[in-house]
Motif scaffolding. Structure first.
Motif, short mmCIF file in Angstrom:
data_model
loop_
_atom_site.label_atom_id
_atom_site.label_comp_id
_atom_site.label_asym_id
_atom_site.label_seq_id
_atom_site.Cartn_x
_atom_site.Cartn_y
_atom_site.Cartn_z
N GLU A 136 0.86 -1.18 0.00
CA GLU A 136 0.00 0.00 0.00
C GLU A 136 0.89 1.23 0.00
O GLU A 136 1.75 1.38 0.88
CB GLU A 136 -0.93 0.01 1.22
CG GLU A 136 -2.00 -1.07 1.19
CD GLU A 136 -2.99 -0.93 2.32
OE1 GLU A 136 -2.83 0.02 3.12
OE2 GLU A 136 -3.92 -1.75 2.40
N ILE A 137 0.72 2.06 -1.00
CA ILE A 137 1.59 3.21 -1.21
C ILE A 137 0.78 4.50 -1.08
O ILE A 137 -0.32 4.61 -1.63
CB ILE A 137 2.24 3.17 -2.61
CG1 ILE A 137 2.95 1.83 -2.85
CG2 ILE A 137 3.19 4.34 -2.80
CD1 ILE A 137 4.15 1.61 -1.98
N ILE A 138 1.33 5.46 -0.35
CA ILE A 138 0.71 6.79 -0.26
C ILE A 138 1.69 7.81 -0.85
O ILE A 138 2.85 7.91 -0.43
CB ILE A 138 0.38 7.16 1.20
CG1 ILE A 138 -0.67 6.20 1.75
CG2 ILE A 138 -0.12 8.61 1.29
CD1 ILE A 138 -1.04 6.45 3.21
N ILE A 139 1.21 8.56 -1.85
CA ILE A 139 2.04 9.55 -2.54
C ILE A 139 1.36 10.90 -2.44
O ILE A 139 0.19 11.05 -2.83
CB ILE A 139 2.26 9.20 -4.02
CG1 ILE A 139 2.71 7.75 -4.18
CG2 ILE A 139 3.28 10.13 -4.66
CD1 ILE A 139 2.85 7.32 -5.62
N VAL A 178 -0.82 -1.69 -10.72
CA VAL A 178 -1.74 -0.86 -9.92
C VAL A 178 -3.09 -1.55 -9.88
O VAL A 178 -3.74 -1.74 -10.91
CB VAL A 178 -1.86 0.55 -10.52
CG1 VAL A 178 -2.81 1.39 -9.67
CG2 VAL A 178 -0.49 1.21 -10.62
N VAL A 179 -3.54 -1.92 -8.68
CA VAL A 179 -4.82 -2.61 -8.50
C VAL A 179 -5.92 -1.62 -8.11
O VAL A 179 -7.01 -1.65 -8.68
CB VAL A 179 -4.70 -3.72 -7.44
CG1 VAL A 179 -6.04 -4.43 -7.26
CG2 VAL A 179 -3.62 -4.72 -7.84
N THR A 180 -5.64 -0.75 -7.14
CA THR A 180 -6.63 0.26 -6.74
C THR A 180 -5.97 1.63 -6.62
O THR A 180 -4.77 1.74 -6.31
CB THR A 180 -7.30 -0.08 -5.40
OG1 THR A 180 -6.34 0.04 -4.33
CG2 THR A 180 -7.86 -1.50 -5.41
N ILE A 181 -6.77 2.67 -6.84
CA ILE A 181 -6.36 4.06 -6.61
C ILE A 181 -7.44 4.73 -5.77
O ILE A 181 -8.60 4.82 -6.20
CB ILE A 181 -6.18 4.84 -7.93
CG1 ILE A 181 -5.07 4.21 -8.78
CG2 ILE A 181 -5.87 6.31 -7.66
CD1 ILE A 181 -4.84 4.92 -10.11
N ASN A 182 -7.05 5.12 -4.59
CA ASN A 182 -7.98 5.77 -3.64
C ASN A 182 -9.26 4.94 -3.46
O ASN A 182 -10.38 5.47 -3.43
CB ASN A 182 -8.32 7.19 -4.11
CG ASN A 182 -7.12 8.11 -4.01
OD1 ASN A 182 -6.17 7.83 -3.26
ND2 ASN A 182 -7.14 9.20 -4.76
N GLY A 183 -9.09 3.62 -3.39
CA GLY A 183 -10.22 2.72 -3.14
C GLY A 183 -10.94 2.23 -4.36
O GLY A 183 -11.78 1.32 -4.27
N VAL A 194 -7.47 5.53 -15.95
CA VAL A 194 -6.61 5.56 -14.77
C VAL A 194 -5.93 6.92 -14.64
O VAL A 194 -5.81 7.47 -13.54
CB VAL A 194 -5.56 4.43 -14.84
CG1 VAL A 194 -4.56 4.55 -13.69
CG2 VAL A 194 -6.24 3.07 -14.79
N VAL A 195 -5.49 7.50 -15.76
CA VAL A 195 -4.86 8.83 -15.73
C VAL A 195 -5.85 9.88 -15.23
O VAL A 195 -5.51 10.73 -14.41
CB VAL A 195 -4.33 9.19 -17.13
CG1 VAL A 195 -3.87 10.65 -17.17
CG2 VAL A 195 -3.18 8.28 -17.52
N LYS A 196 -7.08 9.81 -15.71
CA LYS A 196 -8.10 10.76 -15.28
C LYS A 196 -8.35 10.65 -13.77
O LYS A 196 -8.49 11.65 -13.07
CB LYS A 196 -9.40 10.52 -16.05
CG LYS A 196 -9.34 10.93 -17.51
CD LYS A 196 -10.66 10.62 -18.20
CE LYS A 196 -10.60 10.98 -19.68
NZ LYS A 196 -11.87 10.63 -20.39
N LEU A 197 -8.42 9.42 -13.29
CA LEU A 197 -8.67 9.20 -11.86
C LEU A 197 -7.52 9.73 -11.02
O LEU A 197 -7.74 10.36 -9.97
CB LEU A 197 -8.88 7.71 -11.60
CG LEU A 197 -9.14 7.29 -10.14
CD1 LEU A 197 -10.41 7.96 -9.62
CD2 LEU A 197 -9.25 5.78 -10.03
N THR A 204 -3.33 13.64 -2.91
CA THR A 204 -2.80 12.43 -2.29
C THR A 204 -3.36 11.21 -3.01
O THR A 204 -4.57 11.12 -3.25
CB THR A 204 -3.18 12.35 -0.80
OG1 THR A 204 -2.63 13.49 -0.13
CG2 THR A 204 -2.61 11.08 -0.18
N LEU A 205 -2.49 10.29 -3.34
CA LEU A 205 -2.89 9.03 -3.97
C LEU A 205 -2.59 7.89 -3.01
O LEU A 205 -1.48 7.78 -2.48
CB LEU A 205 -2.14 8.79 -5.28
CG LEU A 205 -2.47 9.69 -6.48
CD1 LEU A 205 -1.66 9.26 -7.69
CD2 LEU A 205 -3.96 9.66 -6.79
N LYS A 206 -3.59 7.04 -2.81
CA LYS A 206 -3.39 5.81 -2.06
C LYS A 206 -3.49 4.65 -3.04
O LYS A 206 -4.55 4.40 -3.61
CB LYS A 206 -4.41 5.66 -0.95
CG LYS A 206 -4.21 4.41 -0.10
CD LYS A 206 -5.26 4.29 1.00
CE LYS A 206 -5.05 3.02 1.82
NZ LYS A 206 -6.07 2.87 2.89
#
Length: 455
Positions: A136-139, A178-183, A194-197, A204-206
């Motif tokens: 799990e990565i937070i950027i 990448v499986v999930t972005i912010n849930g 994915v780019v739009k999201l 912040t990206l999780k």
């Protein structure tokens, strides 16, 4: 008991299998001339490879793309490392148009390879029921950027991490799926979605990701890695003319793949260009220019002459000797063809590491039927065996320049095809055991074929 005759074709097939299993030395002629009448896969099919010149992206070169860290150079090889400041500089050290074109193409291919390799691992883990979130990565966005690039769709894969950005220190790696972005689950999302999201206004990206880099690290010592024969700074003249006023000071590397690479500097790891030495001869060029008196040329029949310069005649002589030695090796025997022929006498389980292996059905164009065979894919060479326990292969197809894609055949599921660059070459129709296995093979074939860049 009633006596029944055994068909002559069955006897011939049995004798030929015994012959293959005990044959010690193969050549292209013997495998072609001893082919069975009803099995067109037998033989060494080199047409795609022979049709062009190719640059092979070795495992070590691929690792460079997967990491922003530079590899250590091999100091045990013969190296001519003269100071760049001692060379006469041109007015500009910017990349030429041809160098920029090659650089873009090289980066495009290698980033695509990252996506293919990560996809192979995803399907392998899915088949083995081991595909699960690993990190799990937070950027946090800094200066309006996160600092990483993605490639492909379904899945999207991290293809580059920029230096001095938040992505460099957060634990994200090149090759992460990448499986999930912010849930939100993005495993089946397109690249644009994915780019739009990711740029939907949040700072912040999780990310939840699956790592694939470990699979590549285990192959770092693969025998197909190419070593440095000689390296050093040279002046490269453009436009194939020794009177050209356009020239660049470049770091040149001659490798055991018999190719001459050049880079912007000794610290750079991505090449600006490459020359396959197939058909070339190097020779000293007297009085190249008044400014660069010590030079040499590369000459190839029906091709332009390429000119280079160094700071002294001794360095020129070293380059001429080294280049001609590597070119002579190519003239006598193509190392890749030689290795492929050698591999045909190896068992199916001994061809490791490989890009993919397993059972597939292949369509016989002559008999109009499907045959179940065991396949091993390694460096764009598709080896075909009777079964996993076979001691030698029936044949091999060199898939250079081929395109692979899913296809629809009436009454069959999980089918795909390998389409050659020219219609006179063999077209292959294949069938996997399941849809996910078909996707695994397609990713592996694309990855293995992409490793060879057409020059």
């Amino acid at each position: 008991m009633r006596s029944e005759s055994i068909p002559v074709q069955t006897v011939w097939r049995t004798l030929y299998i015994i012959h293959l299993q005990h044959f010690k030395s193969y050549s292209i002629d013997t495998t072609y001339h001893n082919s069975l009448a009803d099995d067109e896969v037998i033989g060494i099919h080199v047409e795609g490879y022979r049709s062009s010149l190719w640059l092979y992206v070795a495992r070590k070169d691929e690792l460079v793309v997967w990491s922003h860290k530079c590899h250590k150079r091999n100091t045990n090889n013969k190296v001519n490392r003269e100071s760049q400041e001692k060379m006469v500089r041109s007015d500009s050290n910017e990349s030429t148009l041809s160098e920029r074109h090659f650089r873009r193409h090289y980066e495009s291919v290698t980033h695509r390879m990252i996506h293919r390799r990560a996809s192979i691992e995803m399907y392998r883990k899915a088949i083995n029921n081991t595909f699960e979130i690993e990190k799990e990565i937070i950027i946090n966005r800094s200066n309006s950027e996160f600092g990483f690039k993605i490639h492909g769709s379904r899945p999207v894969v991290v293809s580059a991490i920029e230096k001095n950005t938040p992505a460099e220190t957060c634990g994200l790696d090149v090759g992460d799926i990448v499986v999930t972005i912010n849930g939100y689950n993005v495993l089946e999302s397109s690249h644009s979605d994915v780019v739009k999201l990711a740029h939907s206004g949040t700072n912040t990206l999780k990310l939840e990701v699956v790592s694939t880099r470990s699979a590549l690290n285990c192959e770092e010592n693969d025998v197909n890695n190419h070593e440095i024969v000689m390296s050093g700074y040279l002046i490269r003249f453009n436009n194939d003319s020794k009177t050209s006023k356009t020239y660049r000071n470049r770091w040149f590397v001659l490798k055991t793949d018999n190719c001459l690479y050049w880079y912007k500097s000794a610290k750079e790891m991505d090449p600006l260009g490459v020359i396959s030495l197939h058909g070339y001869t190097a020779g000293e060029e007297q009085e190249l220019t008044g400014e660069h008196p010590f030079g040499f040329r590369l000459v190839k029949l029906r091709s332009g002459v390429k000119y280079f310069a160094s700071k002294d005649s001794n360095t020129v002589n070293q380059w001429v000797l080294a280049i001609n030695q590597r070119a002579d090796i190519l003239h006598k025997c193509d190392p890749y063809i030689g290795l492929t022929i050698k591999n045909t006498s190896r068992s199916a389980t001994s061809l490791t590491p490989n890009d993919c292996s397993g059972y597939l059905a292949i369509f016989s164009q002559r008999r109009k039927c499907w045959r179940n065979r065991y396949f091993v894919l390694k460096d764009a060479a598709l080896y075909i065996y009777f079964g996993v326990d076979a001691k030698s292969s029936l044949g091999v197809f060199l898939l250079h320049g081929y395109k692979v894609q899913s296809c629809v055949l009436i009454g069959k599921k999980n089918t795909f095809e390998a389409i050659p660059s020219e219609s006179k070459f063999r077209h292959l129709w294949l069938m996997a055991e399941s849809d996910i296995d078909k996707k695994r093979w397609l990713s592996a074939l694309e990855y293995s074929i992409d490793r060879w860049i057409k020059l």
